[in-house]
Design an enzyme around this catalytic site. Structure first.
Site, PDB file in Angstrom:
ATOM      1  N   HIS A 117       0.862  -1.191   0.000  1.00 28.05           N
ATOM      2  CA  HIS A 117       0.000   0.000   0.000  1.00 28.05           C
ATOM      3  C   HIS A 117       0.896   1.237   0.000  1.00 28.05           C
ATOM      4  CE1 HIS A 117      -3.582   2.363   0.722  1.00 28.05           C
ATOM      5  NE2 HIS A 117      -2.918   3.019   1.651  1.00 28.05           N
ATOM      6  N   GLU A 182       8.875   1.018  -3.661  1.00 29.59           N
ATOM      7  CA  GLU A 182       8.023  -0.183  -3.663  1.00 29.59           C
ATOM      8  C   GLU A 182       8.719  -1.332  -4.368  1.00 29.59           C
ATOM      9  OE1 GLU A 182       3.932   0.174  -4.956  1.00 29.59           O
ATOM     10  OE2 GLU A 182       3.816   2.216  -4.200  1.00 29.59           O
TER      11      GLU A 182
END
Length: 198
Positions: A117, A182
């Protein structure tokens, strides 16, 4: 005795950049020989997802199951479970899978379902995380890999990466910097998870 294969199934909805980062890490860091782990399949709810041909080009099985073919979220998730279970996954990885999963799906993969997320959870669950971080005057943003539970973006955090919010940042500029992190964070978190498995 040969260790049982730890199959990883990745669910995507779009371009699959996190999926590709995970697949590259699996190859470069030899997850198969070190952990008996391999990326068994990439599955998308969008038949035209650009990540599907990308997965195929990396030698990974790729399938699409359009959620539009089902008249309820429950019916789609039940069908998706059947497709995923064909690969006998040790781990199911959500990588830009833009669907809220039903409690039945989450329960079926409890303890082996993870997501990334783009915020420092518990801050900013849900959508528009980068703009919300900027609007709140945060000095830091980032990404969180977490176990998936029935409550959206609330499962236990496995790993986080922190990215500074710069003066004059736009949501797009911040999102691009977070995405770079990420691509490093997600493979690392999966590797750490694999190290804990018998």
């Amino acid at each position: 005795m040969q260790a049982k294969n730890k199959n990883i199934v990745i669910l995507i909805s779009g371009g699959g950049s996190n999926m590709a980062a995970i697949a590259r890490a699996a190859q470069q860091q030899e997850w198969e020989s070190r952990f008996s782990a391999r990326i068994a399949a990439v599955i998308s709810n969008q038949p035209d997802a650009k990540g599907l041909p990308l997965a195929q080009s990396m030698g990974i099985a790729a399938e699409a199951l359009s959620h539009k073919s089902f008249d309820s979220r429950e019916a789609f998730d039940a069908a998706l479970m059947k497709v995923v279970d064909r690969y006998q996954p040790a781990l199911v990885v959500l990588a830009g899978f833009m669907r809220i999963l039903t409690p039945a799906f989450v329960a079926h993969y409890a303890g082996r379902l993870i997501n990334i997320h783009p915020s420092l959870l518990p801050l900013f669950p849900g959508l528009h995380t980068h703009q919300r971080a900027i609007d709140a005057g945060c000095k830091e943003a980032g990404a969180t890999v977490h176990q998936v539970t029935a409550e959206l973006d609330h499962g236990p955090a496995l790993a986080q990466a922190v990215v500074p919010v710069l003066p004059g940042d736009t949501a797009d500029a911040l999102a691009a910097r977070v995405l770079v992190q990420e691509h490093l964070l997600y493979p690392r978190a999966i590797e750490s998870w694999l190290q804990t498995q018998p």
